[in-house]
Each structure stands twice: as structure tokens, then as C-alpha cells.
Design an enzyme around this catalytic site. Sequence first.
Site, PDB file in Angstrom:
ATOM      1  N   TRP A 187       0.858  -1.188   0.000  1.00  0.00           N
ATOM      2  CA  TRP A 187       0.000   0.000   0.000  1.00  0.00           C
ATOM      3  C   TRP A 187       0.883   1.224   0.000  1.00  0.00           C
ATOM      4  O   TRP A 187       1.884   1.271   0.724  1.00  0.00           O
ATOM      5  CB  TRP A 187      -0.915   0.040   1.232  1.00  0.00           C
ATOM      6  CG  TRP A 187      -1.684   1.321   1.317  1.00  0.00           C
ATOM      7  CD1 TRP A 187      -2.806   1.656   0.611  1.00  0.00           C
ATOM      8  CD2 TRP A 187      -1.350   2.468   2.116  1.00  0.00           C
ATOM      9  NE1 TRP A 187      -3.208   2.938   0.932  1.00  0.00           N
ATOM     10  CE2 TRP A 187      -2.333   3.464   1.854  1.00  0.00           C
ATOM     11  CE3 TRP A 187      -0.340   2.764   3.020  1.00  0.00           C
ATOM     12  CZ2 TRP A 187      -2.326   4.706   2.460  1.00  0.00           C
ATOM     13  CZ3 TRP A 187      -0.323   4.010   3.627  1.00  0.00           C
ATOM     14  CH2 TRP A 187      -1.311   4.966   3.357  1.00  0.00           C
ATOM     15  N   GLU A 228      -3.007  -3.000  -2.594  1.00  0.00           N
ATOM     16  CA  GLU A 228      -4.129  -2.450  -1.823  1.00  0.00           C
ATOM     17  C   GLU A 228      -4.456  -1.021  -2.237  1.00  0.00           C
ATOM     18  O   GLU A 228      -3.586  -0.150  -2.266  1.00  0.00           O
ATOM     19  CB  GLU A 228      -3.776  -2.479  -0.332  1.00  0.00           C
ATOM     20  CG  GLU A 228      -4.847  -1.885   0.569  1.00  0.00           C
ATOM     21  CD  GLU A 228      -4.462  -1.931   2.036  1.00  0.00           C
ATOM     22  OE1 GLU A 228      -5.267  -1.486   2.864  1.00  0.00           O
ATOM     23  OE2 GLU A 228      -3.339  -2.385   2.351  1.00  0.00           O
ATOM     24  N   LYS A 230      -6.936   2.631  -1.977  1.00  0.00           N
ATOM     25  CA  LYS A 230      -7.596   3.482  -0.989  1.00  0.00           C
ATOM     26  C   LYS A 230      -8.226   4.655  -1.725  1.00  0.00           C
ATOM     27  O   LYS A 230      -7.631   5.184  -2.665  1.00  0.00           O
ATOM     28  CB  LYS A 230      -6.600   3.980   0.062  1.00  0.00           C
ATOM     29  CG  LYS A 230      -7.249   4.626   1.287  1.00  0.00           C
ATOM     30  CD  LYS A 230      -6.226   4.894   2.388  1.00  0.00           C
ATOM     31  CE  LYS A 230      -6.906   5.386   3.659  1.00  0.00           C
ATOM     32  NZ  LYS A 230      -5.941   5.615   4.751  1.00  0.00           N
ATOM     33  N   ASP A 261      -9.906  -3.449   1.466  1.00  0.00           N
ATOM     34  CA  ASP A 261      -9.952  -2.973   2.844  1.00  0.00           C
ATOM     35  C   ASP A 261     -11.309  -2.332   3.086  1.00  0.00           C
ATOM     36  O   ASP A 261     -11.713  -1.413   2.370  1.00  0.00           O
ATOM     37  CB  ASP A 261      -8.828  -1.957   3.087  1.00  0.00           C
ATOM     38  CG  ASP A 261      -8.715  -1.538   4.536  1.00  0.00           C
ATOM     39  OD1 ASP A 261      -9.721  -1.037   5.082  1.00  0.00           O
ATOM     40  OD2 ASP A 261      -7.632  -1.693   5.116  1.00  0.00           O
ATOM     41  N   HIS A 264     -11.497   1.544   3.150  1.00  0.00           N
ATOM     42  CA  HIS A 264     -10.792   2.319   2.131  1.00  0.00           C
ATOM     43  C   HIS A 264     -11.663   2.795   0.984  1.00  0.00           C
ATOM     44  O   HIS A 264     -11.145   3.174  -0.070  1.00  0.00           O
ATOM     45  CB  HIS A 264      -9.615   1.509   1.584  1.00  0.00           C
ATOM     46  CG  HIS A 264      -8.430   1.512   2.487  1.00  0.00           C
ATOM     47  ND1 HIS A 264      -7.193   1.055   2.099  1.00  0.00           N
ATOM     48  CD2 HIS A 264      -8.286   1.925   3.771  1.00  0.00           C
ATOM     49  CE1 HIS A 264      -6.344   1.179   3.103  1.00  0.00           C
ATOM     50  NE2 HIS A 264      -6.984   1.700   4.131  1.00  0.00           N
ATOM     51  N   HIS A 288      -8.935  -6.930   4.303  1.00  0.00           N
ATOM     52  CA  HIS A 288      -8.626  -6.211   5.532  1.00  0.00           C
ATOM     53  C   HIS A 288      -9.938  -5.817   6.188  1.00  0.00           C
ATOM     54  O   HIS A 288     -10.668  -4.964   5.674  1.00  0.00           O
ATOM     55  CB  HIS A 288      -7.785  -4.968   5.248  1.00  0.00           C
ATOM     56  CG  HIS A 288      -6.324  -5.252   5.138  1.00  0.00           C
ATOM     57  ND1 HIS A 288      -5.374  -4.263   4.981  1.00  0.00           N
ATOM     58  CD2 HIS A 288      -5.633  -6.424   5.189  1.00  0.00           C
ATOM     59  CE1 HIS A 288      -4.171  -4.814   4.928  1.00  0.00           C
ATOM     60  NE2 HIS A 288      -4.307  -6.120   5.050  1.00  0.00           N
ATOM     61  N   ASP A 296     -13.197   8.581   7.518  1.00  0.00           N
ATOM     62  CA  ASP A 296     -12.036   8.045   8.201  1.00  0.00           C
ATOM     63  C   ASP A 296     -12.127   6.527   8.137  1.00  0.00           C
ATOM     64  O   ASP A 296     -13.207   5.954   7.965  1.00  0.00           O
ATOM     65  CB  ASP A 296     -11.999   8.517   9.658  1.00  0.00           C
ATOM     66  CG  ASP A 296     -10.643   8.258  10.305  1.00  0.00           C
ATOM     67  OD1 ASP A 296      -9.700   7.924   9.566  1.00  0.00           O
ATOM     68  OD2 ASP A 296     -10.538   8.383  11.526  1.00  0.00           O
ATOM     69  N   ASP A 298     -10.228   2.562   9.548  1.00  0.00           N
ATOM     70  CA  ASP A 298      -9.401   1.889  10.552  1.00  0.00           C
ATOM     71  C   ASP A 298      -9.887   2.068  11.985  1.00  0.00           C
ATOM     72  O   ASP A 298      -9.092   2.218  12.914  1.00  0.00           O
ATOM     73  CB  ASP A 298      -7.927   2.340  10.437  1.00  0.00           C
ATOM     74  CG  ASP A 298      -7.350   2.026   9.073  1.00  0.00           C
ATOM     75  OD1 ASP A 298      -7.626   0.934   8.572  1.00  0.00           O
ATOM     76  OD2 ASP A 298      -6.641   2.869   8.509  1.00  0.00           O
ATOM     77  N   ASP A 328      -7.371  -4.776  10.390  1.00  0.00           N
ATOM     78  CA  ASP A 328      -6.530  -3.604  10.189  1.00  0.00           C
ATOM     79  C   ASP A 328      -7.224  -2.384  10.780  1.00  0.00           C
ATOM     80  O   ASP A 328      -8.131  -1.817  10.177  1.00  0.00           O
ATOM     81  CB  ASP A 328      -6.265  -3.393   8.694  1.00  0.00           C
ATOM     82  CG  ASP A 328      -5.348  -2.205   8.428  1.00  0.00           C
ATOM     83  OD1 ASP A 328      -4.830  -1.621   9.401  1.00  0.00           O
ATOM     84  OD2 ASP A 328      -5.148  -1.864   7.247  1.00  0.00           O
TER      85      ASP A 328
END
Length: 421
Positions: A187, A228, A230, A261, A264, A288, A296, A298, A328
Site C-alpha cells: 500500500w 491495496e 484506498k 480494505d 478504504h 482487511h 475516516d 481503521d 486492520d
Amino acid sequence: MQNKENIIKSYELAKEQYGKIGVDTDEILKRLDEIMISVHCWQGDDVQGFENPEGALTGGIQATGNYPGKARSADELRQDLEMVFKLVPGKHKVNLHAIYGEFGGEKTGRDEIKPEHFRNWVEWAKKMNLGLDFNPTLFSHPLAEEATLSHPDKKIRDYWIKHCKASRKIGEYFGKELGIPCVTNIWIPDGYKDIPVDRYMPRKRLKESLDEIMKEKINPEYNLDAVESKVFGLGLESYTVGSHEFYMGYAVENKTLLCLDAGHFHPTEVISDKIPSVLLFLDQILLHVSRPVKWDSDHVVILDDELRAIANQIIRYDFDKRVHIGIDFFDASINRIAAWAIGVRNTRKALMLALLEPVEKLKETELSGDFTSRLALLEEYKMYPAGAVWDYYCSVKNIPAGEAWLEIVKEYERNELSKRS
């Protein structure tokens, strides 16, 4: 907290109820126990690592909060992870970033990392019967302030290419030593805060960099490459070079894993619907498990509708052998051990709930066009006694059932974490 006798009684009743809809709870628990979840190391120290523990995070990521007790060394981090594994059932791996090597006090460039810097992690993983995954660290570095693999300066691109090549060799080392394939995931934080003029050339440079990184073929029994995407990062709100479309195309063309993810993508976009699509074109993917909150990503994983939907898409098609599952997130505002335990337990709970579905019966109902029954049954099954099955599973694995794990974490905080400054 229930005693063991009550847990067994409740399980027997649940087993009987699920049996009436064709679900063998004993068998699904065996299958659940074999699904491996990769636990990310960076929750334990707020993504600081041991290359420069005092360094500030840069590159579109940030850990917020200052809860006491973060790990200050690799030994403390491994100790904390051992505590986590006492609280979560099932098979696991540990996911490492390159900055978590042990460099013996020597200044080591990221383009110079070697397997020997991770020897202690391998020996520990052998002792703990764990696999290891890996990530090159292309952030929080002077040469990552503007861009990395897409940088217009070839010297900077070459530095990060060398770092990623070294990371793949470390992944190969993990796989050979542990007998479990390592997923090495790339990433990058490359992009722009405001609207760029040229969206094409940075991606062309990224593709060329990845081609050079992947040039050496590594046996997939040892190392699996993943890329990965985002949608944005802090300071990268308008454009990321590594978009979903870019990496989807790259993974299909080059037969790497695609990393999806959950945090993401756009807040209204979910990855559960992407899983059955991308697996038509890719042999395997990396997942993930994370949680987005507005703009936001994670956050600590909770047992929400999207996590359950992700698990359903994995289990309904027997994709658990094709999807590499990792968690993650990084939250420094709460007890870090508790954050890990909540996230891992919820991920496995979601998988268990998916396994408890009478999938074939539901598919037959749908194919017959009886959409009334489909909706009614899906809703009724939500109230089946899955909690009794979970508590039993934890109990037979000598893992705390229900909320009993929380007091263990509190005791660990009093005896260990509170002493760290």
C-alpha cells in the site's frame, strides 16, 4: 458469567434448534476453527515500529489518542499479542510492517532490510504456532513525503522499489520457515490533497515500479503478493494514485492478490458486494477487516451489518480458502489489548453466524422465486441462539466466554500496561 455446565446445556439446546434447519453445529465449529485470521501488530504501538519509535506518522495515516500502556519494544509487543491470543479462539497469523524489524540499534535503510532483522519474530511464531504476513512500509519516511513508487524522481522510485523487493524476500523467508504462505501486501500513500492536472503519468510510473518489484518470481507456497487501494487519505483527499480501478486491473493482469480494505472506500460503498465479483476474475484476494466512520478508516471492528455481509459472501460460496482474512485498525484512545480482542472476536463471530445459515435451503427458496420466504427466513434466523454456540466454542478452546475476557484485560492493564511510560 455462565459456568461450564450451563454453557454446555445452552449449547445442546441450540444444537437441537439449528439441527431442525439442517445445520450441524459441531461441524461448523470445526470449520470455523480452521479459518485463519491475520492479526495486525500495529494496533499495539500506534504504528510507530522500532526503526524510529519516536517518529511521527506521515503519509495519509494517523493514530489518535494517548491511552497508557503501548508497547515500547518488540518483546513487549509480542507479550501483548500473546495476551490477545489467550482471549480469541481459532487459528491465527500475525501481520508485520517492515518498521517492526529488530535492527540492534543500527541505522538500517528500508532498502537494506533483511530476513535476519525478523528472525526473532519467526522463532516466536514457531513457538506460538502462528503464520506471519508482511507489508513494506512506504510512509513515515523523509523519502515518502511527496510520493513513493509513483514519484517523478527515478532515484526515489528506485529506493522504494528496492524496499519492496527486500520485503518480498522477507515474505518468502517467513513462508519457508513457518510452512504457511506469507501474504506480502503493498500500500502506498501517493496522491494529492487538491485536484491534479495529470492523473495518468503517476499511475504509469506506479505500474512500471510494480512490474520491476514483481519481476522475480517467488514460489506461492512461500509468498503471495497483494496490492491495496484506498479512495483517500489525510492530505490525499482529491486523488490517490493507487485507486481501486488501478489495482483491480493490475491484479487481474499480473495474477496478484487484490486487497479489499473495508475502510478504504466511499462511506456509502461496501466491499461485501465486491467479493463475489472480483473472485470471478482472481484466484485469491486479501481482505482487511476494518470499519470506516464518515471520512475516516481503521476504527475497531464491531459486529455490524457490513461485517456480517462480508462474512456471508465468504462463507456462502466456500471462499474461505480463497480469501485471506486480516484485521486492520489502530485506536490509541482505548486499551489496545481490548481493541484487538474486540476486533478479532467480532470477525470470527461474523464468520460463525455465516456458517450457521442453512445456505442451501435459502438458495433453493430464492431460485424458486419465493422472495417472501427468503426475507422472512433471513430475519427469523437472526434470533436463533448463536450466542450459545459462540460461548461453547470459546469454552472448549479454553477461551473466556461472554464478557469474561474483559476482566482479564483489566488485570493485565493493572499488572503490566500501567507500568509503561
